[in-house]
Enzyme design. Structure first.
Site, PDB file in Angstrom:
ATOM      1  N   LYS A  16     -35.669   4.838  48.712  1.00  0.00           N
ATOM      2  CA  LYS A  16     -34.543   4.119  49.334  1.00  0.00           C
ATOM      3  C   LYS A  16     -33.242   4.283  48.551  1.00  0.00           C
ATOM      4  CE  LYS A  16     -37.354   0.991  51.951  1.00  0.00           C
ATOM      5  NZ  LYS A  16     -37.875  -0.313  52.231  1.00  0.00           N
ATOM      6  N   ASP A  66     -33.746  -3.371  56.553  1.00  0.00           N
ATOM      7  CA  ASP A  66     -34.680  -4.296  55.878  1.00  0.00           C
ATOM      8  C   ASP A  66     -34.048  -5.684  55.735  1.00  0.00           C
ATOM      9  OD1 ASP A  66     -36.736  -2.503  55.500  1.00  0.00           O
ATOM     10  OD2 ASP A  66     -36.089  -1.893  53.492  1.00  0.00           O
TER      11      ASP A  66
HETATM   12  P1  NAP Z   1     -39.841   0.376  45.391  1.00  0.00           P
HETATM   13  O1  NAP Z   1     -38.371   0.514  45.549  1.00  0.00           O
HETATM   14  O2  NAP Z   1     -40.604   1.516  44.862  1.00  0.00           O
HETATM   15  O3  NAP Z   1     -40.112  -0.909  44.450  1.00  0.00           O
HETATM   16  C1  NAP Z   1     -41.423  -1.252  44.099  1.00  0.00           C
HETATM   17  C2  NAP Z   1     -41.433  -2.605  43.402  1.00  0.00           C
HETATM   18  O4  NAP Z   1     -42.805  -2.949  43.190  1.00  0.00           O
HETATM   19  C3  NAP Z   1     -40.774  -2.599  42.043  1.00  0.00           C
HETATM   20  O5  NAP Z   1     -40.235  -3.865  41.775  1.00  0.00           O
HETATM   21  C4  NAP Z   1     -41.967  -2.313  41.118  1.00  0.00           C
HETATM   22  O6  NAP Z   1     -41.789  -2.801  39.796  1.00  0.00           O
HETATM   23  C5  NAP Z   1     -43.033  -3.125  41.783  1.00  0.00           C
HETATM   24  N1  NAP Z   1     -44.385  -2.664  41.468  1.00  0.00           N
HETATM   25  C6  NAP Z   1     -45.005  -1.577  41.994  1.00  0.00           C
HETATM   26  N2  NAP Z   1     -46.259  -1.479  41.470  1.00  0.00           N
HETATM   27  C7  NAP Z   1     -46.399  -2.506  40.610  1.00  0.00           C
HETATM   28  C8  NAP Z   1     -47.450  -2.947  39.771  1.00  0.00           C
HETATM   29  N3  NAP Z   1     -48.615  -2.286  39.729  1.00  0.00           N
HETATM   30  N4  NAP Z   1     -47.274  -4.044  39.016  1.00  0.00           N
HETATM   31  C9  NAP Z   1     -46.095  -4.727  39.062  1.00  0.00           C
HETATM   32  N5  NAP Z   1     -45.049  -4.369  39.830  1.00  0.00           N
HETATM   33  C10 NAP Z   1     -45.204  -3.261  40.611  1.00  0.00           C
HETATM   34  O7  NAP Z   1     -40.526  -0.035  46.776  1.00  0.00           O
HETATM   35  P2  NAP Z   1     -39.892  -0.879  47.977  1.00  0.00           P
HETATM   36  O8  NAP Z   1     -39.298   0.057  48.948  1.00  0.00           O
HETATM   37  O9  NAP Z   1     -39.087  -1.981  47.404  1.00  0.00           O
HETATM   38  O10 NAP Z   1     -41.224  -1.448  48.670  1.00  0.00           O
HETATM   39  C11 NAP Z   1     -41.962  -2.513  48.062  1.00  0.00           C
HETATM   40  C12 NAP Z   1     -42.953  -3.077  49.062  1.00  0.00           C
HETATM   41  O11 NAP Z   1     -42.273  -3.650  50.160  1.00  0.00           O
HETATM   42  C13 NAP Z   1     -43.899  -2.034  49.653  1.00  0.00           C
HETATM   43  O12 NAP Z   1     -45.207  -2.541  49.689  1.00  0.00           O
HETATM   44  C14 NAP Z   1     -43.410  -1.842  51.053  1.00  0.00           C
HETATM   45  O13 NAP Z   1     -44.455  -1.505  51.950  1.00  0.00           O
HETATM   46  C15 NAP Z   1     -42.870  -3.207  51.375  1.00  0.00           C
HETATM   47  N6  NAP Z   1     -41.851  -3.134  52.422  1.00  0.00           N
HETATM   48  C16 NAP Z   1     -42.157  -3.680  53.623  1.00  0.00           C
HETATM   49  C17 NAP Z   1     -41.247  -3.641  54.642  1.00  0.00           C
HETATM   50  C18 NAP Z   1     -41.588  -4.254  55.950  1.00  0.00           C
HETATM   51  O14 NAP Z   1     -40.933  -3.953  56.948  1.00  0.00           O
HETATM   52  N7  NAP Z   1     -42.570  -5.128  55.991  1.00  0.00           N
HETATM   53  C19 NAP Z   1     -40.008  -3.033  54.457  1.00  0.00           C
HETATM   54  C20 NAP Z   1     -39.720  -2.506  53.205  1.00  0.00           C
HETATM   55  C21 NAP Z   1     -40.656  -2.556  52.204  1.00  0.00           C
HETATM   56  P3  NAP Z   1     -41.048  -1.899  38.669  1.00  0.00           P
HETATM   57  O15 NAP Z   1     -39.587  -2.105  38.895  1.00  0.00           O
HETATM   58  O16 NAP Z   1     -41.540  -2.461  37.398  1.00  0.00           O
HETATM   59  O17 NAP Z   1     -41.466  -0.489  38.894  1.00  0.00           O
END
Ligand code: NAP
Length: 517
Positions: free
Chosen positions: A304, A345
Site C-alpha cells: 500500500k 479502506d
Molecule cells: P501491512 O501494511 O503489511 O501492515 C501489517 C501490520 O501487521 C504491521 O503493523 C505489522 O507490524 C503487523 N504484523 C504483521 N505480522 C505480525 C506479527 N507476526 N506480530 C505482530 N505484528 C505483526 O498490512 P496492511 O495492509 O496494514 O494489512 C493488515 C491486515 O489488515 C491484513 O490482515 C489485511 O488483510 C487486513 N485488511 C483488511 C481489509 C478489509 O477490507 N477487511 C482492508 C485492508 C487490510 P510491524 O510494523 O511490526 O511489521
C-alpha cells in the site's frame, strides 16, 4: 479461439478412460493424452486410448513427454517417437514433440507420417521449469524455421509476476497459432489470460490431484472464478496485487459482480513478491503495455505504501485523502496509462464500525480507541478515527514505525506488550495476526475484552477470528473485517466503473466464501 485443454493422465487404461469422460462433462475443449504416465506404455494401448478419447467428440493431443522436460516415465526417445507416429496413424488431431528432440531420424519419421495424414497438426514444445527462456522470441523463430507448419509451444516458470510479460509480448506479436504461458503461482494469470491474448490453448486440470504442471488451474477454477467462458480479446483486466494474495476473495467478489452487471472484465490475483522494486517493475510493465488493457488494481499488503510512492513519483493523480493516510489500496489506470491512486479502506473501515455500532461518525468524538498495527490498514483506520475526534492509542510490534504514525496523527503509542493493560471502549486489530492459515493467533490476551466494549478485526479470513471469538465470549460487540471488505470493495467498484456494484451479489459472494455476513 483458445481451447481449454485438459491433460489426462493415469497409470492404467481404466484410469484414463474414466477421466476422459469426466473431462468432457466438466467442459474440456481438447483432451491431451499424457501417455508418459502409463505404466504399460505401448503403441497398442495408446491407439485404444485415442479411440476412447475420440468417442467424446473432442480433439485429441497425444503427448509422451521426455523426462528431461517434465515427463512422468523414463521412456527412451525411440519408444516415445513410436507412440507419436502411431498416434498420427490412429487419427489424433495433434501430437506434441519436444522441439529439442525434433531433429534427424525423429524429424524425418514424424514429417513422413504426417505428410500421409494431413489432418494431424504438430506441436513443437519447449519447457523451462527453472525460469524464463533466455530469449523467447529467438526460440519461437528457431522453432518455426525448423517446421513452419508446427504450433510452437513455449512454457516456462515465472519466478516473479514480471516474468509473464515476455509471454504476453510474444502472444501480442506472434504471426501464427502458438501456445505460450507461464508456470508457477506467479504465472497463474498467464494461464487465464492466454484466452484474451489468443494462445492456441491453455491447460486446466480435472481436479487438484490431476495437475501435470505447477500453477495449473482446475477447470472449475477457470470457469467458476475466472470467467473462462466470457473472456475474449476485448476483456478488461483488473486484479488484486499482494503477497500473499492467493487467500484474497476479491477475484470472487468482483467477477461475480461483472457477471451480474454484464461487464466484459476479469479480476485476477497478481502475486507481486515482497519488495518495492518488484512492485515498481510490475507497474512499469503494465503502463508500458497499454494493449494489455489492464484497468486497475486493488492493492493489499505489503504494497500500500509502494502504491502511494509509485503514483506520487510518477506525477499521477493521488487522492488527497490517500496522501494524508500515507497508503493507497486502489489504482486506476486510464486509457492513456495515467495512474490514479485512492484509498477506500478509510471509508470502508469507518462505515463498517459506525453502521455495526449504530452510530454516526461524530459520535466517536472523545471515545477511547486502541488500534493495533501501524501498516496500511492501520493508517486508514487511525486517519478516520482522528478525523472523527476519537482518542486513539496505537500499539505495534515495531515501535519506530508506530511512532512515525503517532506523530503524524498526534496520538499515543505503545509496544504490543502493553496491550494487556489497555483502557479503551473500542479495540481494533489492524495487523495480519489471526489471518488464515494462522487462525489460532490473536494480537491481544482474552482478558482485555469486557462486556460493553466493541472489537473490530480488519482481518476477514476467517470471518470470525480468534480475536473476535475472544471478544464475543466476553460479551463485547463485534465488527468483522468482512463488513469492512464489502464496503471498501464497493467504493473500488465505483472508482473502476463509475457505477454502483450490486450489493446483494457482493454480500452473497462474501458469505459463500467466508460464512454468513
Ligand atoms: P501491512 O501494511 O503489511 O501492515 C501489517 C501490520 O501487521 C504491521 O503493523 C505489522 O507490524 C503487523 N504484523 C504483521 N505480522 C505480525 C506479527 N507476526 N506480530 C505482530 N505484528 C505483526 O498490512 P496492511 O495492509 O496494514 O494489512 C493488515 C491486515 O489488515 C491484513 O490482515 C489485511 O488483510 C487486513 N485488511 C483488511 C481489509 C478489509 O477490507 N477487511 C482492508 C485492508 C487490510 P510491524 O510494523 O511490526 O511489521
Amino acid at each position: 479461439m483458445t481451447y481449454l485443454a485438459v491433460p489426462i493422465q493415469g497409470q492404467t487404461k481404466a484410469q484414463f478412460k474414466d477421466r476422459l469422460k469426466a473431462a468432457k462433462e466438466a467442459g474440456a475443449e481438447i483432451l491431451e493424452l499424457r501417455t508418459d504416465y502409463l505404466t504399460d506404455l505401448s503403441s497398442a494401448v495408446v491407439v485404444e486410448l485415442i479411440h476412447s478419447a475420440r468417442r467424446t467428440g473432442l480433439p485429441v493431443i497425444v503427448t509422451c513427454r521426455d523426462a528431461k522436460q517434465g515427463g512422468a516415465g523414463n521412456w527412451d526417445l525411440k519408444q516415445r517417437t513410436e507412440v507419436l507416429l502411431e498416434a498420427v496413424r490412429a487419427g489424433a488431431e495433434f501430437i506434441d514433440c519436444e522441439a529439442d528432440n525434433f531433429a534427424g531420424d525423429v524429424q524425418n519419421a514424424i514429417q513422413e507420417v504426417m505428410s500421409a495424414n494431413s489432418r494431424c497438426r504438430l506441436i513443437l514444445s519447449a519447457h523451462n521449469f527453472q525460469g524464463p527462456f533466455e530469449d523467447i522470441a529467438v526460440l519461437y523463430e528457431s522453432i518455426i524455421t525448423v517446421c513452419p507448419q508446427a504450433i510452437p509451444k513455449l512454457v516456462y516458470a515465472a519466478n516473479h509476476i514480471c516474468d509473464c510479460f515476455p509471454a504476453f509480448d510474444l502472444l501480442h506479436n506472434k504471426d501464427r497459432d502458438a501456445i505460450v504461458f507461464c508456470m508457477g503461482s506467479a504465472g497463474m494469470i498467464s494461464r487465464v489470460l492466454a484466452k484474451k491474448f489468443d494462445s492456441f490453448l491453455t491447460f486446466a486440470s480435472l481436479d487438484d490431484r490431476q495437475t501435470t504442471a505447477p500453477g495449473q488451474l482446475t477447470i472449475r477454477q477457470a470457469k467458476d472464478i475466472y470467467r473462462w467462458d466470457k473472456i475474449d480479446e476485448q476483456t478488461e483486466i483488473l486484479g488484486v496485487i499482494g503477497d500473499p494474495v492467493a487467500h484474497s476473495i476479491s477475484p470472487w467478489v468482483f467477477n461475480a459482480c461483472f457477471e451480474k452487471d454484464g461487464i466484459n472484465a476479469v479480476h485476477l490475483p497478481f502475486h507481486v513478491q515482497q519488495d518495492k522494486m518488484g512492485f515498481n517493475s510490475f507497474m512499469k510493465g503494465v503502463v508500458e503495455r497499454l494493449w494489455l488493457n489492464m484497468g486497475g488494481f486493488s492493492v493489499t499488503l505489503p504494497h500500500k505504501t509502494n502504491a502511494l510512492d509509485f503514483a506520487s513519483r510518477g506525477g499521477d493523480f493521488v487522492e488527497p485523502l490517500a496522501s494524508t493516510i500515507g497508503a493507497v489500496n486502489t489504482l486506476k489506470i486510464g486509457f492513456n496509462g495515467i495512474v490514479s491512486a485512492y484509498n477506500t479502506d478509510y471509508a470502508g473501515a469507518m462505515d463498517a464500525l459506525t453502521s455495526t455500532m449504530g452510530i454516526e461518525r461524530h459520535q466517536l468524538h472523545g471515545v477511547k480507541v486502541a488500534c493495533i498495527g501501524a501498516g496500511g490498514a492501520a493508517r486508514a483506520v487511525v486517519a478516520g478515527l482522528m478525523d472523527a475526534g476519537a482518542e486513539v492509542t496505537i500499539y505495534n510490534r515495531t515501535l519506530p514505525k508506530a511512532q512515525l504514525l503517532a506523530e503524524e496523527f498526534r496520538c499515543r503509542v505503545y509496544g504490543l506488550q502493553e496491550l494487556s493493560s489497555l483502557d479503551a471502549a473500542i479495540v481494533i486489530n489492524c495487523t495480519s495476526i489471526g489471518m488464515s492459515p494462522n487462525v489460532d493467533a490473536s494480537p491481544v490476551p482474552a482478558e482485555v475484552f469486557k462486556a460493553g466494549m466493541t472489537a473490530f478485526d480488519t482481518v476477514y479470513s476467517p470471518l470470525k477470528t480468534r480475536f473476535l471469538q475472544q471478544a464475543e465470549a466476553a460479551g463485547a460487540a463485534i465488527v468483522t473485517g468482512a463488513e469492512m471488505f464489502i464496503r471498501q470493495a464497493m467504493a473500488q467498484y465505483r472508482i473502476f466503473f463509475g457505477k454502483e456494484p450490486d450489493e446483494p451479489t457482493m454480500r452473497k459472494t462474501v458469505s459463500d466464501r467466508l460464512g454468513q455476513v
